[in-house]
Design a protein around this motif. Structure first.
Motif, PDB file in Angstrom:
ATOM      1  N   LEU A 189      37.304  18.422  53.165  1.00  0.00           N
ATOM      2  CA  LEU A 189      36.335  19.522  52.346  1.00  0.00           C
ATOM      3  C   LEU A 189      34.780  19.077  53.169  1.00  0.00           C
ATOM      4  CD1 LEU A 189      37.263  19.058  48.770  1.00  0.00           C
ATOM      5  CD2 LEU A 189      38.088  20.652  50.505  1.00  0.00           C
ATOM      6  N   PRO A 190      34.462  20.016  54.030  1.00  0.00           N
ATOM      7  CA  PRO A 190      33.161  19.643  54.678  1.00  0.00           C
ATOM      8  C   PRO A 190      32.065  19.656  53.678  1.00  0.00           C
ATOM      9  CG  PRO A 190      34.314  21.288  55.934  1.00  0.00           C
ATOM     10  CD  PRO A 190      35.345  20.990  54.840  1.00  0.00           C
ATOM     11  N   ASP A 191      31.014  18.885  53.910  1.00  0.00           N
ATOM     12  CA  ASP A 191      29.769  18.876  52.910  1.00  0.00           C
ATOM     13  C   ASP A 191      29.126  20.352  52.856  1.00  0.00           C
ATOM     14  OD1 ASP A 191      30.143  16.030  52.369  1.00  0.00           O
ATOM     15  OD2 ASP A 191      28.896  15.550  53.888  1.00  0.00           O
ATOM     16  N   LEU A 192      28.907  20.473  51.673  1.00  0.00           N
ATOM     17  CA  LEU A 192      28.274  21.982  51.639  1.00  0.00           C
ATOM     18  C   LEU A 192      26.452  21.596  51.380  1.00  0.00           C
ATOM     19  CD1 LEU A 192      30.684  23.660  49.220  1.00  0.00           C
ATOM     20  CD2 LEU A 192      30.549  24.237  51.440  1.00  0.00           C
ATOM     21  N   LEU A 193      26.383  20.496  50.787  1.00  0.00           N
ATOM     22  CA  LEU A 193      24.884  20.191  50.580  1.00  0.00           C
ATOM     23  C   LEU A 193      24.476  21.558  49.902  1.00  0.00           C
ATOM     24  CD1 LEU A 193      23.861  19.065  53.914  1.00  0.00           C
ATOM     25  CD2 LEU A 193      24.525  17.683  51.947  1.00  0.00           C
ATOM     26  N   PRO A 194      24.856  21.667  48.651  1.00  0.00           N
ATOM     27  CA  PRO A 194      24.365  22.758  47.669  1.00  0.00           C
ATOM     28  C   PRO A 194      22.854  22.445  46.989  1.00  0.00           C
ATOM     29  CG  PRO A 194      26.094  21.470  46.533  1.00  0.00           C
ATOM     30  CD  PRO A 194      26.073  21.294  47.760  1.00  0.00           C
ATOM     31  N   ALA A 195      22.205  23.148  46.932  1.00  0.00           N
ATOM     32  CA  ALA A 195      20.464  23.052  46.222  1.00  0.00           C
ATOM     33  C   ALA A 195      21.170  23.164  44.612  1.00  0.00           C
ATOM     34  CB  ALA A 195      19.890  24.070  46.732  1.00  0.00           C
ATOM     35  N   ASP A 196      21.693  24.000  44.246  1.00  0.00           N
ATOM     36  CA  ASP A 196      22.010  24.075  42.911  1.00  0.00           C
ATOM     37  C   ASP A 196      22.632  23.066  42.106  1.00  0.00           C
ATOM     38  OD1 ASP A 196      22.607  24.977  40.328  1.00  0.00           O
ATOM     39  OD2 ASP A 196      23.031  26.932  40.848  1.00  0.00           O
ATOM     40  N   PRO A 197      22.132  22.401  41.283  1.00  0.00           N
ATOM     41  CA  PRO A 197      22.668  21.199  40.581  1.00  0.00           C
ATOM     42  C   PRO A 197      24.005  21.228  40.130  1.00  0.00           C
ATOM     43  CG  PRO A 197      20.315  21.131  39.934  1.00  0.00           C
ATOM     44  CD  PRO A 197      20.589  22.398  40.632  1.00  0.00           C
ATOM     45  N   GLU A 198      24.385  22.627  39.688  1.00  0.00           N
ATOM     46  CA  GLU A 198      25.685  22.858  39.229  1.00  0.00           C
ATOM     47  C   GLU A 198      26.709  22.936  40.247  1.00  0.00           C
ATOM     48  OE1 GLU A 198      28.972  24.019  36.730  1.00  0.00           O
ATOM     49  OE2 GLU A 198      27.271  23.078  36.510  1.00  0.00           O
ATOM     50  N   HIS A 199      26.292  23.446  41.562  1.00  0.00           N
ATOM     51  CA  HIS A 199      27.187  23.254  42.439  1.00  0.00           C
ATOM     52  C   HIS A 199      27.314  22.138  43.116  1.00  0.00           C
ATOM     53  CE1 HIS A 199      25.957  27.839  43.694  1.00  0.00           C
ATOM     54  NE2 HIS A 199      26.895  27.680  42.539  1.00  0.00           N
ATOM     55  N   VAL A 200      26.577  20.978  42.997  1.00  0.00           N
ATOM     56  CA  VAL A 200      26.625  19.659  43.288  1.00  0.00           C
ATOM     57  C   VAL A 200      27.773  19.200  42.558  1.00  0.00           C
ATOM     58  CG1 VAL A 200      25.651  17.528  43.287  1.00  0.00           C
ATOM     59  CG2 VAL A 200      24.360  19.464  44.431  1.00  0.00           C
ATOM     60  N   ARG A 201      27.544  19.454  40.995  1.00  0.00           N
ATOM     61  CA  ARG A 201      28.762  18.935  40.219  1.00  0.00           C
ATOM     62  C   ARG A 201      30.026  19.403  40.637  1.00  0.00           C
ATOM     63  NH1 ARG A 201      31.703  20.330  36.344  1.00  0.00           N
ATOM     64  NH2 ARG A 201      31.121  22.425  36.439  1.00  0.00           N
ATOM     65  N   GLN A 202      30.231  20.633  40.907  1.00  0.00           N
ATOM     66  CA  GLN A 202      31.392  21.556  41.132  1.00  0.00           C
ATOM     67  C   GLN A 202      32.018  20.927  42.697  1.00  0.00           C
ATOM     68  OE1 GLN A 202      31.423  25.665  41.170  1.00  0.00           O
ATOM     69  NE2 GLN A 202      30.089  25.623  39.345  1.00  0.00           N
ATOM     70  N   GLU A 203      31.044  20.444  43.383  1.00  0.00           N
ATOM     71  CA  GLU A 203      31.501  19.913  44.751  1.00  0.00           C
ATOM     72  C   GLU A 203      32.273  18.637  44.604  1.00  0.00           C
ATOM     73  OE1 GLU A 203      30.290  19.443  49.350  1.00  0.00           O
ATOM     74  OE2 GLU A 203      28.664  19.598  47.818  1.00  0.00           O
ATOM     75  N   ASN A 204      31.465  17.764  43.710  1.00  0.00           N
ATOM     76  CA  ASN A 204      31.998  16.462  43.708  1.00  0.00           C
ATOM     77  C   ASN A 204      33.419  16.438  42.749  1.00  0.00           C
ATOM     78  OD1 ASN A 204      29.721  15.150  44.624  1.00  0.00           O
ATOM     79  ND2 ASN A 204      28.642  15.189  42.702  1.00  0.00           N
TER      80      ASN A 204
END
Length: 232
Positions: free
Chosen positions: A95-110
């Motif tokens: 799963l390549p790093d998406l580096l999202p800016a939105d904290p909710e997206h960071v949580r979903q990626e993790n």
């Protein structure tokens, strides 16, 4: 069980899952094409002896399966097929790093990464029902990841450069980063605003026009203006 036999088992299980989804599906033909090529790959992998590499015939069948998955709305992410070839090529899907800016997206990626690591440990389960369940879960996971990647593309990455807004009239400009807007008046920061991650350009232009000076920046603005008038 050697790597080719394991890969053949994955290909066969995945083919059955895909074929089972073809009935009454709007992309039934594409799904059957994927299943047919996965079965072909399984056959070629079982025949492979005396080599560690992926047989050409199996490689071509997997390529055709990926193309069918990518060209139609099948619900089968092409990345799932890479779990078959990974055993022979050594190139495992990630799963390549998406580096999202939105904290909710960071949580979903993790969360997706944690699920991915857990599922990967059970791919070669001896129990066929377990292996089948893992492949079904991986289809869902890669689909969720693709949807998240699409959302990040809209809402912005944490490493992206700011977008500069320069109106044709007036001295105000702005720099927009996901979730944050800095409005300038001349060389001074007029105000800094938290903005929605999905804010539209039209809404940004409106904020540039109507933004009021922040309390501390307003004082600095007035002091600077007074100094300029005194020097004039």
């Amino acid at each position: 069980m050697n790597t080719h036999a394991k890969a053949a088992t994955r290909a066969q299980l995945l083919a059955e899952i895909v074929r089972g989804r073809a009935q009454d599906h709007p992309e039934a033909n594409a799904l059957r094409t994927i299943a047919r090529n996965l079965k072909r790959a399984a056959t070629e992998l079982r025949k492979a002896t005396g080599t560690d590499r992926l047989p050409d015939e199996a490689d071509q069948a997997l390529w055709r399966a990926r193309m069918a998955a990518a060209r139609a709305e099948t619900g089968i992410p092409a990345a799932v097929i890479d779990h078959v070839s990974a055993l022979a090529t050594g190139y495992a899907p990630d799963l390549p790093d998406l580096l999202p800016a939105d904290p909710e997206h960071v949580r979903q990626e993790n969360e997706l990464r944690a699920r991915f690591l857990d599922l990967s440990r059970h791919l070669d389960a001896r129990d066929e029902d377990v292996a089948n369940a893992v492949l079904v879960a991986l289809i869902r996971l890669h689909s969720d990841y693709d949807r998240l990647a699409a959302e990040v593309a809209v809402h912005g990455r944490a490493d992206q450069a700011p977008t500069t807004y320069r109106p044709h009239e007036g001295s105000r400009t702005a720099a927009h980063l996901p979730g944050h807007l800095t409005v300038f008046d001349g060389g001074l920061i007029l105000t800094e605003l938290a903005v929605p991650f999905d804010i539209s350009p039209g809404e940004i232009w409106q904020l540039i026009k109507t933004a009021q000076p922040a309390r501390d920046t307003a004082a600095a603005f007035i002091a600077n203006l007074g100094a300029e008038l005194a020097a004039a």
